[in-house]
Design an enzyme around this catalytic site. Structure first.
Site, PDB file in Angstrom:
ATOM      1  N   ALA B  12       0.829  -1.211   0.000  1.00 25.31           N
ATOM      2  CA  ALA B  12       0.000   0.000   0.000  1.00 25.31           C
ATOM      3  C   ALA B  12       0.858   1.253   0.000  1.00 25.31           C
ATOM      4  O   ALA B  12       0.617   2.186  -0.782  1.00 25.31           O
ATOM      5  CB  ALA B  12      -0.914  -0.015   1.222  1.00 25.31           C
ATOM      6  N   ALA B  13       1.886   1.285   0.843  1.00 33.57           N
ATOM      7  CA  ALA B  13       2.717   2.478   0.935  1.00 33.57           C
ATOM      8  C   ALA B  13       3.525   2.684  -0.346  1.00 33.57           C
ATOM      9  O   ALA B  13       3.576   3.786  -0.896  1.00 33.57           O
ATOM     10  CB  ALA B  13       3.662   2.363   2.143  1.00 33.57           C
ATOM     11  N   CYS B  44      -4.812  -6.389   4.968  1.00 35.91           N
ATOM     12  CA  CYS B  44      -5.838  -6.484   6.013  1.00 35.91           C
ATOM     13  C   CYS B  44      -6.969  -7.419   5.605  1.00 35.91           C
ATOM     14  O   CYS B  44      -7.754  -7.856   6.438  1.00 35.91           O
ATOM     15  CB  CYS B  44      -6.425  -5.111   6.309  1.00 35.91           C
ATOM     16  SG  CYS B  44      -5.161  -3.876   6.657  1.00 35.91           S
ATOM     17  N   TYR B  63      -5.354  -2.474  -7.647  1.00 37.71           N
ATOM     18  CA  TYR B  63      -5.260  -2.380  -9.111  1.00 37.71           C
ATOM     19  C   TYR B  63      -4.309  -3.467  -9.588  1.00 37.71           C
ATOM     20  O   TYR B  63      -3.295  -3.718  -8.936  1.00 37.71           O
ATOM     21  CB  TYR B  63      -4.713  -1.018  -9.555  1.00 37.71           C
ATOM     22  CG  TYR B  63      -5.547   0.156  -9.133  1.00 37.71           C
ATOM     23  CD1 TYR B  63      -6.671   0.542  -9.860  1.00 37.71           C
ATOM     24  CD2 TYR B  63      -5.202   0.894  -8.001  1.00 37.71           C
ATOM     25  CE1 TYR B  63      -7.425   1.634  -9.473  1.00 37.71           C
ATOM     26  CE2 TYR B  63      -5.957   1.981  -7.602  1.00 37.71           C
ATOM     27  CZ  TYR B  63      -7.072   2.352  -8.338  1.00 37.71           C
ATOM     28  OH  TYR B  63      -7.825   3.416  -7.955  1.00 37.71           O
ATOM     29  N   ARG B  72      -0.383   4.017 -15.484  1.00 34.42           N
ATOM     30  CA  ARG B  72       0.359   4.992 -14.687  1.00 34.42           C
ATOM     31  C   ARG B  72       1.835   5.058 -15.057  1.00 34.42           C
ATOM     32  O   ARG B  72       2.587   5.843 -14.469  1.00 34.42           O
ATOM     33  CB  ARG B  72       0.208   4.688 -13.182  1.00 34.42           C
ATOM     34  CG  ARG B  72      -1.211   4.919 -12.712  1.00 34.42           C
ATOM     35  CD  ARG B  72      -1.337   4.996 -11.202  1.00 34.42           C
ATOM     36  NE  ARG B  72      -2.725   5.203 -10.828  1.00 34.42           N
ATOM     37  CZ  ARG B  72      -3.220   5.039  -9.605  1.00 34.42           C
ATOM     38  NH1 ARG B  72      -2.413   4.661  -8.627  1.00 34.42           N
ATOM     39  NH2 ARG B  72      -4.495   5.239  -9.341  1.00 34.42           N
ATOM     40  N   VAL B  82      15.528  -7.225  -2.855  1.00 30.94           N
ATOM     41  CA  VAL B  82      16.573  -6.203  -2.716  1.00 30.94           C
ATOM     42  C   VAL B  82      17.540  -6.629  -1.617  1.00 30.94           C
ATOM     43  O   VAL B  82      17.120  -7.084  -0.557  1.00 30.94           O
ATOM     44  CB  VAL B  82      15.944  -4.835  -2.388  1.00 30.94           C
ATOM     45  CG1 VAL B  82      17.030  -3.800  -2.051  1.00 30.94           C
ATOM     46  CG2 VAL B  82      15.103  -4.355  -3.573  1.00 30.94           C
ATOM     47  N   ASN B 288      -0.996   3.943   3.493  1.00 32.38           N
ATOM     48  CA  ASN B 288      -1.455   4.656   2.303  1.00 32.38           C
ATOM     49  C   ASN B 288      -1.101   6.143   2.358  1.00 32.38           C
ATOM     50  O   ASN B 288      -0.602   6.716   1.396  1.00 32.38           O
ATOM     51  CB  ASN B 288      -2.967   4.502   2.148  1.00 32.38           C
ATOM     52  CG  ASN B 288      -3.339   3.191   1.487  1.00 32.38           C
ATOM     53  OD1 ASN B 288      -3.365   3.090   0.279  1.00 32.38           O
ATOM     54  ND2 ASN B 288      -3.598   2.161   2.291  1.00 32.38           N
ATOM     55  N   TYR B 408     -28.645  11.631  16.465  1.00 35.64           N
ATOM     56  CA  TYR B 408     -29.565  10.790  17.235  1.00 35.64           C
ATOM     57  C   TYR B 408     -30.801  10.443  16.416  1.00 35.64           C
ATOM     58  O   TYR B 408     -31.447  11.305  15.849  1.00 35.64           O
ATOM     59  CB  TYR B 408     -30.026  11.488  18.515  1.00 35.64           C
ATOM     60  CG  TYR B 408     -31.196  10.772  19.154  1.00 35.64           C
ATOM     61  CD1 TYR B 408     -31.069   9.448  19.568  1.00 35.64           C
ATOM     62  CD2 TYR B 408     -32.435  11.396  19.305  1.00 35.64           C
ATOM     63  CE1 TYR B 408     -32.149   8.765  20.120  1.00 35.64           C
ATOM     64  CE2 TYR B 408     -33.520  10.725  19.863  1.00 35.64           C
ATOM     65  CZ  TYR B 408     -33.374   9.411  20.258  1.00 35.64           C
ATOM     66  OH  TYR B 408     -34.428   8.727  20.786  1.00 35.64           O
TER      67      TYR B 408
END
Lengths: 434, 434
Positions: B12-13, B44, B63, B72, B82, B288, B408
């Site tokens: 996400a990040a 999650c 996506y 994109r 890595v 995010n 209420y």
């Protein structure tokens, strides 16, 4: 006289005031005069009694009269009509005996349903405002003779009443003078979502004069839900200052302009924090809170009411419809430079079963000042509005709203909660307009 | 080189960072290196895939890779491990070819489940952290050979995993070292409510060392859910400053202590507004948002992260469990003079069908500073916590909380919302203690 607090009205505000006063000063003589046969009844529950969801009218009563009389030492007099207040002599004129002297008076006379002149006075006509009104209408429905009903007004009480009658198997027509539903609750664009849903349940006639329609003999009953006005005549006649809609003006301690007289509940116009001015928004939580403040202060204690931000929610068949602050229309009427941003977000993560669309509108100034929000959806609207209500209370901006750390788990929200999503939309639109 | 942003981690990040950078600078070369076969997956949602509520693992993906690549223009490289970062030479060493040069680096390597040494390595052991982990566990369950499972850890992922396995007909034992459930989420008194509910669904062993238990041959599978640590080794090895739990320290623009290197998501310790210090609270919304800030700033734009207040919610079987701010235990550990007030309120008006109890705790300083809140109930907890989260963000006090104008209507709340009720309880207890 050792000190007598007289409270006019035994609704939420009046009984809150009496109870608060008793807590502050146990020596005080506390008398409540209530015109109906019920005290501390939750009027917001009346449509659900009509619908049969709340079996007994007594279920709507927070505490029975004996509780107030015996446990709280409050002299609660039901069925007592008040005719006048004499603030100079500190007297209340009522039909239950000789005039009642007071050292402090709390006026909590509530609201009064507005009515319209209807044809065919031979046919039963109702409002849904008191327990008695609703019990009578329910008895008629229980009798099985009501097949078709005309509900006049598509405000929140009109739609709740329509839903209740539909739940009882009645075929309902709702006639509204304005060309949309919930005209004082949400903006037209948001109301359109509600309208489509309502049309699935009732015969909805918008932009319609109900008076000729009411002449139609096929309606077995007519229920008028055309709004509530403050029952402020007693105080206005006694010389108290009034404001929006004729409601009684009070300060943050619920003091009226008359010495020794406080007021609370649906008959007042409390301070609206977003408007920065008094507003007539008759709702249950405000009645309870202002009653408590009025009773506390009238009995010699200290309390202040922080004001409202215009929060409300209503269930309309399967939809939750919520608003807070100002609608775009209200903001513009108040002379504010207001714009709105809209999103259709989701009630849950997009992959989680049961996810439903949630329509959200945020109203703000182009400079970022937050003014209000509206939510409509099958789930997730009712309490999400409270995030924006809290933000409005605190004076947060649209940028602040986008920064909030709101709860996330797939069953309850998308990762960007609808509140964050609409704030981001407002930011984007503001940036694009620059 | 025209400018290349390299993002380590396609969660996400990382994907938020890459997308934000692309929006800020369309000429930038944006490369994402992700070790697993999935990008932009909602971790999650993994327990709900395991439970069968989310049929396909791909449904969890925001996506598809093709969207990022084609729409994109992001060079997304899946399955690429890595090995090292050389901030002096601005190089990333990875197993997909020669070292990659960058002008800006965003590290979003996420979290890594902590593990414990288990007996019987012949028996399948799992964690629920990546899509692959969960797909493998689900395949085993789909195979029909899993009758009994041991879940180690009664934190929120442990309980979500237990619920998922129970939904698949597996008999589940949950073993937790601490003597209560949700040890890092809520205080012991609140956890007791959850514990009673959980015991209706699984064999719960609290205060239990799982290692000997795991030797029991009757468990067909063991799932370890003993927490997540920041996957910060790459940056720590490269010399970046780290903080709580070993997470990477960043400023409000997500800059690390290394020039040209930003970080975001579960590997960082963002600023906690209530603590006034960085905290390691790895959750989706923060991933995010911090990803978006890191990508925006790394690409030359301007953005700031306002910080967290520690809001979280989890579904535990039929309960919603939510918290924000600090628990009483956390507040005291932080050296604050904290007290708590508890109420059992209701999710709806007391007369409205379906009303359920709602347990609420508010944590505050005796002087009125609001520090946090916890909610547990079958309904009404998940999003109500956001009112307190908003109040914490704005710095409101307990008195302010009691003054809020919250929505209420009988189907959605009592006339005094549980948030108001707990604030009033805190006010009463504070007054009584004076």
């Amino acid at each position: 006289m050792a000190g007598r607090l007289v409270v006019l009205g035994g609704g939420a505000a009046g009984m809150s005031a009496a109870s608060a006063a008793r807590r502050v000063d146990p020596t005080l003589d506390v008398v409540v005069l209530e015109s109906t046969g019920f005290a501390a009844a939750g009027l917001c529950g009346l449509p659900y009694h009509l619908a049969g969801l709340v079996p007994e009218a007594e279920d709507l009563v927070a505490y029975p009269p004996s509780y107030f009389r015996e446990r709280r030492g409050i002299d609660l007099r039901l069925g007592t009509e008040v005719h006048g207040v004499d603030p100079a002599r500190r007297l209340v004129h009522h039909d239950g005996g000789r005039p009642l002297e007071y050292s402090a008076l709390v006026v909590a006379t509530g609201g009064r349903p507005s009515t319209i002149p209807l044809p065919r006075p031979d046919r039963p006509g109702f409002v849904v405002r008191t327990v008695e009104d609703t019990v009578a209408l329910r008895a008629l429905v229980d009798g099985g003779t009501v097949r078709r009903a005309l509900v006049i007004g598509a405000g929140y009480i009109g739609l709740e009443t329509a839903e209740a009658l539909v739940a009882r198997g009645v075929s309902v027509t709702v006639a509204e003078r304005i060309d949309r539903v919930l005209p004082t609750t949400v903006d037209a664009e948001v109301a359109a979502v509600v309208e489509e849903h309502v049309r699935g349940h009732v015969d909805l006639r918008l932009g319609t004069d109900a008076i000729p329609l009411a002449a139609d003999r096929s309606f077995d009953v007519v229920v008028t839900c055309t709004g509530v006005r403050p029952a402020a005549d007693l105080l206005a006649d006694a010389g108290a200052d009034t404001g929006p809609g004729g409601a009684v003006l009070v300060d943050d301690r619920m003091r009226t302009s008359l010495p020794g007289v406080w007021a609370a509940g649906d008959c007042i116009a409390p301070y609206h924090r977003v408007l920065g001015a008094p507003a007539f928004v008759p709702l249950g939580p405000t009645a309870n809170k202002t009653g408590r403040v009025a009773g506390t202060v009238a009995a010699g204690g200290d309390a202040r009411f922080a004001g409202i931000v215009g929060t409300a929610v209503v269930k309309v068949f399967d939809l939750e419809v919520a608003r807070t602050g100002l609608t775009l229309a209200e903001a513009r009427t108040a002379g504010l430079d207001a714009v709105a941003a809209d999103v259709v977000s989701r009630s849950r993560a997009k992959y989680y079963p049961g996810v439903r669309p949630l329509h959200v509108r945020v109203v703000h100034e182009p400079g970022g000042r937050l003014l209000g929000a509206q939510f409509v959806g099958v789930e997730g609207a009712a309490k999400r509005v409270d995030v924006v209500a809290t933000a409005l209370h605190a004076g947060l901006s649209v940028d602040d709203l986008a920064d909030l750390d709101l709860s996330y788990a797939p069953p309850y929200a998308p990762v960007y909660d609808p509140v964050l999503a609409v704030a981001q939309a407002a930011q984007r639109e503001t940036a694009a307009a620059r």
